[in-house]
Design a protein around this motif. Structure first.
Motif, PDB file in Angstrom:
ATOM      1  N   LEU A   1      33.126  48.241  35.057  1.00 42.16           N
ATOM      2  CA  LEU A   1      32.188  48.026  36.400  1.00 42.16           C
ATOM      3  C   LEU A   1      32.574  46.893  37.284  1.00 42.16           C
ATOM      4  CD1 LEU A   1      29.089  48.459  33.888  1.00 42.16           C
ATOM      5  CD2 LEU A   1      29.971  50.127  35.368  1.00 42.16           C
ATOM      6  N   ASP A   2      33.804  46.473  37.082  1.00 42.10           N
ATOM      7  CA  ASP A   2      34.178  45.252  37.960  1.00 42.10           C
ATOM      8  C   ASP A   2      33.436  43.953  37.807  1.00 42.10           C
ATOM      9  OD1 ASP A   2      36.011  44.201  39.941  1.00 42.10           O
ATOM     10  OD2 ASP A   2      34.440  44.892  41.520  1.00 42.10           O
ATOM     11  N   TYR A   3      32.907  43.611  36.705  1.00 48.10           N
ATOM     12  CA  TYR A   3      32.212  42.595  36.278  1.00 48.10           C
ATOM     13  C   TYR A   3      32.656  41.411  36.720  1.00 48.10           C
ATOM     14  CZ  TYR A   3      29.443  39.522  33.090  1.00 48.10           C
ATOM     15  OH  TYR A   3      28.488  38.693  32.466  1.00 48.10           O
ATOM     16  N   GLN A   4      31.939  40.381  37.321  1.00 46.24           N
ATOM     17  CA  GLN A   4      32.218  39.097  37.655  1.00 46.24           C
ATOM     18  C   GLN A   4      31.070  38.237  37.115  1.00 46.24           C
ATOM     19  OE1 GLN A   4      32.895  39.507  42.029  1.00 46.24           O
ATOM     20  NE2 GLN A   4      33.535  41.491  41.650  1.00 46.24           N
ATOM     21  N   PRO A   5      31.472  37.492  35.876  1.00 45.34           N
ATOM     22  CA  PRO A   5      30.398  36.382  35.498  1.00 45.34           C
ATOM     23  C   PRO A   5      30.729  35.271  36.378  1.00 45.34           C
ATOM     24  CG  PRO A   5      32.763  36.459  34.125  1.00 45.34           C
ATOM     25  CD  PRO A   5      32.896  37.614  35.013  1.00 45.34           C
ATOM     26  N   ASP A   6      29.528  34.482  36.203  1.00 43.75           N
ATOM     27  CA  ASP A   6      29.852  33.126  36.772  1.00 43.75           C
ATOM     28  C   ASP A   6      30.813  32.150  36.339  1.00 43.75           C
ATOM     29  OD1 ASP A   6      27.501  33.941  38.703  1.00 43.75           O
ATOM     30  OD2 ASP A   6      26.018  32.962  37.371  1.00 43.75           O
ATOM     31  N   ILE A   7      31.384  31.489  37.403  1.00 46.77           N
ATOM     32  CA  ILE A   7      32.377  30.643  36.771  1.00 46.77           C
ATOM     33  C   ILE A   7      32.221  29.505  37.658  1.00 46.77           C
ATOM     34  CG2 ILE A   7      34.074  32.365  36.490  1.00 46.77           C
ATOM     35  CD1 ILE A   7      35.529  31.444  38.967  1.00 46.77           C
TER      36      ILE A   7
ATOM     37  N   LEU B   1      49.054  32.327  38.847  1.00 52.63           N
ATOM     38  CA  LEU B   1      47.689  32.675  38.442  1.00 52.63           C
ATOM     39  C   LEU B   1      48.068  33.228  37.060  1.00 52.63           C
ATOM     40  CD1 LEU B   1      44.771  33.230  38.612  1.00 52.63           C
ATOM     41  CD2 LEU B   1      45.269  35.414  39.790  1.00 52.63           C
ATOM     42  N   CYS B   2      47.570  32.692  35.858  1.00 53.26           N
ATOM     43  CA  CYS B   2      47.779  33.065  34.596  1.00 53.26           C
ATOM     44  C   CYS B   2      46.556  33.675  33.907  1.00 53.26           C
ATOM     45  CB  CYS B   2      48.133  32.038  33.690  1.00 53.26           C
ATOM     46  SG  CYS B   2      49.552  31.043  34.426  1.00 53.26           S
ATOM     47  N   THR B   3      46.523  34.833  33.314  1.00 55.50           N
ATOM     48  CA  THR B   3      45.335  35.396  32.912  1.00 55.50           C
ATOM     49  C   THR B   3      45.774  36.512  31.604  1.00 55.50           C
ATOM     50  OG1 THR B   3      43.616  37.285  33.233  1.00 55.50           O
ATOM     51  CG2 THR B   3      45.687  37.543  34.356  1.00 55.50           C
ATOM     52  N   PRO B   4      44.751  36.432  30.704  1.00 58.29           N
ATOM     53  CA  PRO B   4      44.731  37.434  29.931  1.00 58.29           C
ATOM     54  C   PRO B   4      44.461  38.767  30.465  1.00 58.29           C
ATOM     55  CG  PRO B   4      43.227  35.857  29.063  1.00 58.29           C
ATOM     56  CD  PRO B   4      43.441  35.744  30.702  1.00 58.29           C
ATOM     57  N   VAL B   5      45.077  39.971  29.727  1.00 52.87           N
ATOM     58  CA  VAL B   5      44.938  41.354  30.382  1.00 52.87           C
ATOM     59  C   VAL B   5      43.670  41.709  29.360  1.00 52.87           C
ATOM     60  CG1 VAL B   5      45.439  43.732  30.211  1.00 52.87           C
ATOM     61  CG2 VAL B   5      47.144  42.014  30.697  1.00 52.87           C
ATOM     62  N   TRP B   6      42.554  42.122  30.209  1.00 49.66           N
ATOM     63  CA  TRP B   6      41.334  42.643  29.647  1.00 49.66           C
ATOM     64  C   TRP B   6      41.202  44.003  29.969  1.00 49.66           C
ATOM     65  CZ3 TRP B   6      36.748  38.666  29.420  1.00 49.66           C
ATOM     66  CH2 TRP B   6      37.163  37.644  28.607  1.00 49.66           C
ATOM     67  N   TRP B   7      41.141  45.002  29.034  1.00 50.13           N
ATOM     68  CA  TRP B   7      40.965  46.504  29.480  1.00 50.13           C
ATOM     69  C   TRP B   7      41.637  46.958  30.797  1.00 50.13           C
ATOM     70  CZ3 TRP B   7      39.920  49.126  25.756  1.00 50.13           C
ATOM     71  CH2 TRP B   7      39.238  48.520  24.533  1.00 50.13           C
ATOM     72  N   TYR B   8      42.943  46.378  30.597  1.00 50.92           N
ATOM     73  CA  TYR B   8      43.924  47.066  31.602  1.00 50.92           C
ATOM     74  C   TYR B   8      43.849  46.225  33.182  1.00 50.92           C
ATOM     75  CZ  TYR B   8      43.751  50.531  28.014  1.00 50.92           C
ATOM     76  OH  TYR B   8      43.601  51.094  26.719  1.00 50.92           O
ATOM     77  N   SER B   9      43.287  45.197  33.084  1.00 49.96           N
ATOM     78  CA  SER B   9      43.166  44.335  34.459  1.00 49.96           C
ATOM     79  C   SER B   9      42.954  42.675  33.792  1.00 49.96           C
ATOM     80  CB  SER B   9      41.879  44.924  34.982  1.00 49.96           C
ATOM     81  OG  SER B   9      41.949  44.388  36.222  1.00 49.96           O
ATOM     82  N   VAL B  10      42.821  42.211  34.869  1.00 45.69           N
ATOM     83  CA  VAL B  10      42.356  40.522  34.836  1.00 45.69           C
ATOM     84  C   VAL B  10      41.306  40.602  33.762  1.00 45.69           C
ATOM     85  CG1 VAL B  10      43.724  39.957  36.603  1.00 45.69           C
ATOM     86  CG2 VAL B  10      41.338  40.411  36.683  1.00 45.69           C
TER      87      VAL B  10
ATOM     88  N   SER C   1      37.744  38.953  32.775  1.00 52.65           N
ATOM     89  CA  SER C   1      36.660  38.957  33.850  1.00 52.65           C
ATOM     90  C   SER C   1      36.376  37.656  34.522  1.00 52.65           C
ATOM     91  CB  SER C   1      35.167  39.371  33.041  1.00 52.65           C
ATOM     92  OG  SER C   1      35.315  40.805  32.491  1.00 52.65           O
ATOM     93  N   PRO C   2      36.664  36.541  33.952  1.00 52.71           N
ATOM     94  CA  PRO C   2      36.375  35.156  34.768  1.00 52.71           C
ATOM     95  C   PRO C   2      37.428  35.074  35.836  1.00 52.71           C
ATOM     96  CG  PRO C   2      36.340  34.560  32.531  1.00 52.71           C
ATOM     97  CD  PRO C   2      36.699  36.132  32.379  1.00 52.71           C
ATOM     98  N   VAL C   3      38.861  35.724  35.660  1.00 51.79           N
ATOM     99  CA  VAL C   3      39.827  35.799  36.514  1.00 51.79           C
ATOM    100  C   VAL C   3      39.217  36.827  37.705  1.00 51.79           C
ATOM    101  CG1 VAL C   3      42.131  36.248  36.838  1.00 51.79           C
ATOM    102  CG2 VAL C   3      41.208  35.049  35.018  1.00 51.79           C
ATOM    103  N   ASN C   4      38.612  37.967  37.270  1.00 51.06           N
ATOM    104  CA  ASN C   4      38.071  38.669  38.231  1.00 51.06           C
ATOM    105  C   ASN C   4      37.138  38.068  39.358  1.00 51.06           C
ATOM    106  OD1 ASN C   4      37.983  41.477  39.400  1.00 51.06           O
ATOM    107  ND2 ASN C   4      36.031  41.994  38.332  1.00 51.06           N
ATOM    108  N   THR C   5      36.276  37.202  38.758  1.00 49.68           N
ATOM    109  CA  THR C   5      35.407  36.530  39.733  1.00 49.68           C
ATOM    110  C   THR C   5      36.242  35.604  40.753  1.00 49.68           C
ATOM    111  OG1 THR C   5      33.902  36.337  37.857  1.00 49.68           O
ATOM    112  CG2 THR C   5      33.515  34.777  39.668  1.00 49.68           C
ATOM    113  N   PHE C   6      37.256  34.683  40.082  1.00 46.77           N
ATOM    114  CA  PHE C   6      37.906  34.150  40.905  1.00 46.77           C
ATOM    115  C   PHE C   6      38.729  34.806  41.906  1.00 46.77           C
ATOM    116  CE2 PHE C   6      42.394  32.349  41.682  1.00 46.77           C
ATOM    117  CZ  PHE C   6      42.053  31.242  42.260  1.00 46.77           C
ATOM    118  N   ILE C   7      39.183  36.046  41.785  1.00 46.36           N
ATOM    119  CA  ILE C   7      39.999  36.513  42.706  1.00 46.36           C
ATOM    120  C   ILE C   7      39.074  37.321  43.849  1.00 46.36           C
ATOM    121  CG2 ILE C   7      41.864  36.835  41.455  1.00 46.36           C
ATOM    122  CD1 ILE C   7      41.294  39.978  40.907  1.00 46.36           C
ATOM    123  N   HIS C   8      37.908  37.439  43.371  1.00 48.03           N
ATOM    124  CA  HIS C   8      36.954  38.004  44.646  1.00 48.03           C
ATOM    125  C   HIS C   8      36.315  36.755  45.143  1.00 48.03           C
ATOM    126  CE1 HIS C   8      36.897  41.889  42.204  1.00 48.03           C
ATOM    127  NE2 HIS C   8      36.498  42.425  43.542  1.00 48.03           N
ATOM    128  N   SER C   9      36.367  35.671  44.839  1.00 42.62           N
ATOM    129  CA  SER C   9      35.496  34.434  45.342  1.00 42.62           C
ATOM    130  C   SER C   9      36.275  33.506  46.202  1.00 42.62           C
ATOM    131  CB  SER C   9      34.878  33.585  44.370  1.00 42.62           C
ATOM    132  OG  SER C   9      34.393  34.520  43.258  1.00 42.62           O
TER     133      SER C   9
END
Ligand SMILES: Cc1cc2nc3c(=O)[nH]c(=O)nc-3n(C[C@H](O)[C@H](O)[C@H](O)COP(=O)(O)O)c2cc1C
Length: 160
Positions: free
Chosen positions: A56-62, A77-86, A88-96
């Protein structure tokens, strides 16, 4: 020597260890992405919850990251893989944060299923991906430590 900034998120510490080793070798500045609300210690629960959230492209507050990217040539940019993507906190970062046109060196620790992690970083940010590194862990063991050592040693070499 290139001016590089390490940005990392880590839930179960694999990525933290990798970020730490990169920092130790080259003394790059290093920033941790921290979710406002800490994740549960229950690993399986996090895996299950995120299975629904990541698609769902979740972006938790960071917590805010106060850094001027103009002071750096490249971002690692170092991230764990979560469900075949970055994660979620990294997802927030790359969107913000505006990484358009910047050189990003992505390092993704995972259990062997990288998915679209690197493509997503590129797609969301419009950055230029360089020297991507996928590091597979078996439990807490890096399956091929030499791969990481080689990548690390070559980081400061000029690539023609
Ligand atoms: C929520 C969650 C989802 C995961 N999804 C994947 C995945 O899609 N592919 C994979 O190979 N590993 C997956 N893993 C395993 C992690 O990517 C791997 O253990 C990683 O090295 C953890 O990094 P960390 O210790 O820095 O948090 C997942 C782990 C978690 C917690």
């Amino acid at each position: 020597m290139k001016k590089r900034l390490i940005i990392f998120y880590s839930y179960s510490n694999h990525t933290r260890e990798i970020a730490k080793k990169i920092k130790e070798k080259y003394n790059y500045d290093c920033i941790e992405i921290k979710p406002v609300e800490e994740y549960s210690d229950d690993y399986d629960k996090v895996v299950q919850t995120e299975e629904k959230l990541v698609p769902l492209d979740y972006q938790p507050d960071i917590l805010p990251i106060e850094v001027d990217f103009n002071n750096y040539d490249e971002i690692i940019l170092c991230t764990p893989v979560w469900w075949y993507s970055v994660a979620s906190p990294v997802n927030t970062f790359i969107h913000s944060y505006d990484l358009k046109g910047r050189v990003v060196i992505p390092v993704a620790t995972n259990g062997g299923y990288l998915g679209r992690t690197f493509e997503n970083i590129e797609k969301v940010t419009g950055c230029v991906i360089d020297r991507p590194l996928s590091l597979k862990y078996d439990g807490d063991i890096l399956t091929n430590p030499y791969e990481f050592e080689d990548w690390l040693n070559n980081l400061e070499e000029v690539v023609e």
